[in-house]
Design an enzyme around this catalytic site. Structure first.
Site, mmCIF file in Angstrom:
data_model
loop_
_atom_site.group_PDB
_atom_site.id
_atom_site.type_symbol
_atom_site.label_atom_id
_atom_site.label_comp_id
_atom_site.label_asym_id
_atom_site.label_seq_id
_atom_site.Cartn_x
_atom_site.Cartn_y
_atom_site.Cartn_z
ATOM 1 N N SER A 112 29.509 7.661 44.236
ATOM 2 C CA SER A 112 28.247 8.355 43.933
ATOM 3 C C SER A 112 28.372 9.736 44.562
ATOM 4 C CB SER A 112 27.048 7.613 44.524
ATOM 5 O OG SER A 112 26.970 6.317 44.001
ATOM 6 N N LYS A 187 23.036 9.681 38.796
ATOM 7 C CA LYS A 187 23.084 8.655 39.843
ATOM 8 C C LYS A 187 22.217 9.061 41.049
ATOM 9 C CE LYS A 187 24.407 5.342 42.526
ATOM 10 N NZ LYS A 187 24.114 3.938 42.368
ATOM 11 N N LYS A 256 22.534 9.651 51.720
ATOM 12 C CA LYS A 256 23.458 10.642 51.136
ATOM 13 C C LYS A 256 23.072 10.939 49.694
ATOM 14 C CE LYS A 256 26.731 8.755 49.219
ATOM 15 N NZ LYS A 256 27.103 8.191 47.920
HETATM 16 P P1 NDP Z 1 31.532 1.204 52.032
HETATM 17 O O1 NDP Z 1 31.057 1.993 53.176
HETATM 18 O O2 NDP Z 1 31.319 -0.275 52.017
HETATM 19 O O3 NDP Z 1 33.120 1.420 51.814
HETATM 20 C C1 NDP Z 1 33.660 2.705 51.803
HETATM 21 C C2 NDP Z 1 35.114 2.658 51.376
HETATM 22 O O4 NDP Z 1 35.657 3.981 51.431
HETATM 23 C C3 NDP Z 1 36.002 1.813 52.281
HETATM 24 O O5 NDP Z 1 37.064 1.311 51.530
HETATM 25 C C4 NDP Z 1 36.484 2.846 53.306
HETATM 26 O O6 NDP Z 1 37.708 2.489 53.902
HETATM 27 C C5 NDP Z 1 36.698 4.031 52.406
HETATM 28 N N1 NDP Z 1 36.603 5.321 53.090
HETATM 29 C C6 NDP Z 1 35.563 5.808 53.793
HETATM 30 N N2 NDP Z 1 35.800 7.071 54.193
HETATM 31 C C7 NDP Z 1 37.040 7.379 53.738
HETATM 32 C C8 NDP Z 1 37.870 8.523 53.825
HETATM 33 N N3 NDP Z 1 37.446 9.642 54.452
HETATM 34 N N4 NDP Z 1 39.086 8.487 53.259
HETATM 35 C C9 NDP Z 1 39.517 7.386 52.617
HETATM 36 N N5 NDP Z 1 38.799 6.263 52.499
HETATM 37 C C10 NDP Z 1 37.560 6.268 53.045
HETATM 38 O O7 NDP Z 1 30.905 1.879 50.739
HETATM 39 P P2 NDP Z 1 30.535 1.200 49.332
HETATM 40 O O8 NDP Z 1 31.713 0.492 48.790
HETATM 41 O O9 NDP Z 1 29.239 0.503 49.434
HETATM 42 O O10 NDP Z 1 30.237 2.534 48.468
HETATM 43 C C11 NDP Z 1 31.269 3.312 47.867
HETATM 44 C C12 NDP Z 1 30.586 4.286 46.899
HETATM 45 O O11 NDP Z 1 29.886 3.538 45.895
HETATM 46 C C13 NDP Z 1 29.536 5.181 47.588
HETATM 47 O O12 NDP Z 1 29.536 6.446 47.009
HETATM 48 C C14 NDP Z 1 28.225 4.444 47.312
HETATM 49 O O13 NDP Z 1 27.132 5.326 47.376
HETATM 50 C C15 NDP Z 1 28.491 3.884 45.931
HETATM 51 N N6 NDP Z 1 27.730 2.688 45.551
HETATM 52 C C16 NDP Z 1 27.610 1.588 46.362
HETATM 53 C C17 NDP Z 1 26.884 0.471 45.964
HETATM 54 C C18 NDP Z 1 26.726 -0.770 46.794
HETATM 55 O O14 NDP Z 1 25.960 -1.660 46.400
HETATM 56 N N7 NDP Z 1 27.415 -0.922 47.938
HETATM 57 C C19 NDP Z 1 26.192 0.451 44.653
HETATM 58 C C20 NDP Z 1 26.454 1.627 43.835
HETATM 59 C C21 NDP Z 1 27.166 2.695 44.285
HETATM 60 P P3 NDP Z 1 37.791 1.533 55.202
HETATM 61 O O15 NDP Z 1 37.913 0.140 54.667
HETATM 62 O O16 NDP Z 1 38.989 1.992 55.916
HETATM 63 O O17 NDP Z 1 36.511 1.749 55.994
#
Ligand code: NDP
Length: 312
Positions: A112, A187, A256
């Site tokens: 997002s 979004k 965010k």
């Molecule tokens: P999480 O916080 O659960 O996971 C984030 C992921 O990104 C992890 O795999 C993390 O790795 C990785 N990450 C974080 N920072 C970095 C970085 N700087 N470089 C590389 N990898 C990184 O987030 P979500 O999965 O919930 O959300 C992901 C996206 O999807 C967001 O934009 C969110 O707004 C969107 N979203 C989420 C929903 C939900 O229900 N959860 C629904 C719809 C959209 P690590 O494992 O090492 O921490």
């Protein structure tokens, strides 16, 4: 269908067996990637590598040690990270994505994100003949598991047509929102309305409980009346009334998203006093509850403030 038109497609027969790299196995990325693994040759990369190995063992994917290795040989790259800036950062350096991407690759960002960074990334990758599109999703972790997400795509019509069969792995309603960045814009607005509804439900239901109305009766009556919303119909019954409060989407990420929406409005020179107020309240809730709190927990804060519990 013209770029601004509402072209949408539902699942029919996805093109199978593509070489796809998926980067970012977080709360939503993991179940999305699991659905990709059912149909395609999947390679995963995650910042915390153990998570990638655990995923691969469960779903039968290959694991790459670096973003570069994940991108090498992939026909399609999918990212799902917290912010567009995180995706941009992943491109950099000798181990970064850009070093591995080959000409002709389709790069779909399901983060997002924000439109300005999306356009900057697209411009950078276009020089390598890599096509980039924003493709954020809605529908939560349950929707990702079930393959019923809504996907909001920004890009030209030809890119949308290329992306659609790939996105069908986890999306049910796949909508072409317009040119690059329009998926991000849509979004951010969607989640801002989600945030408004969460705050409104917290304030309203605690007030009704204080006034002596049973919380479940209040929610059921609302859901048979004109004040209902997705929050009252699905989230409050599944998570608040029963006191389970699962953590599936971090409040920090919702904050965010609202920030992205408010920045968009500012750029357009539009005032939005209600949305700005909601944004401030959500930001305060994030500061009070911390980075791991779930997006529904502002309702809990309101319960604490008022001493009224929404249970039943
Ligand atoms: P999480 O916080 O659960 O996971 C984030 C992921 O990104 C992890 O795999 C993390 O790795 C990785 N990450 C974080 N920072 C970095 C970085 N700087 N470089 C590389 N990898 C990184 O987030 P979500 O999965 O919930 O959300 C992901 C996206 O999807 C967001 O934009 C969110 O707004 C969107 N979203 C989420 C929903 C939900 O229900 N959860 C629904 C719809 C959209 P690590 O494992 O090492 O921490």
């Amino acid at each position: 269908m013209h770029p601004g038109g509402v072209a949408s497609y539902t699942l029919n027969s996805p093109v199978n067996d593509m070489r796809i790299a998926f980067l970012g196995l977080g709360a939503i990325g993991r179940p999305m990637a699991a659905r990709v693994a059912r149909l395609h040759q999947l390679t995963v990369w995650n910042r915390t590598q153990e998570r990638a190995h655990a995923f691969a063992a469960e779903h039968g994917a290959a694991v790459s040690a670096t973003p570069r290795d994940a991108a090498a040989g992939a026909e399609v790259v999918i990212t799902c990270l917290p912010t567009s800036r995180d995706v941009e950062g992943l491109l950099d350096g000798p181990r970064g994505l850009e070093a591995g991407l080959t000409a002709g690759t389709l790069f779909l960002d399901c983060t997002s994100g924000d439109a300005a960074t999306t356009r900057r990334i697209a411009e950078r990758l276009a020089k390598r003949d890599v096509t980039f599109a924003d493709a954020p999703v809605s529908g939560g972790t349950n929707g990702a598991e079930a393959g019923t997400l809504t996907v909001m795509v920004g890009g030209d019509p030809a890119t949308f047509e290329r992306a659609r069969p790939v996105l069908e792995a986890f999306g049910k309603r796949i909508v072409h929102m317009g040119p690059l960045g329009c998926g991000d814009a849509m979004k951010a607005v969607n989640n801002t309305l989600l945030g408004v509804n969460i705050l409104a439900l917290g304030e309203s239901l605690t007030a009704l409980v204080k006034a002596g109305v049973n919380a479940r009766v209040a929610v059921e009556t609302l859901n048979a009346s004109s004040g209902r919303s997705f929050v009252s119909e699905a989230l409050v019954p599944d998570r608040v009334l029963n006191g389970t409060w699962p953590r599936t989407f971090r409040l920090a990420l919702l904050d965010k998203d609202v920030g992205i929406c408010l920045d968009q409005l500012k750029e357009l020179g539009l005032g939005a006093p209600l949305l700005e107020r909601a944004g401030n309240l959500l930001h305060e809730a994030r500061e009070a509850l911390g980075e791991d709190a779930d997006y529904l927990e502002p309702i809990r804060l309101q319960e604490r403030r008022t001493g009224a519990e929404i249970r039943g």
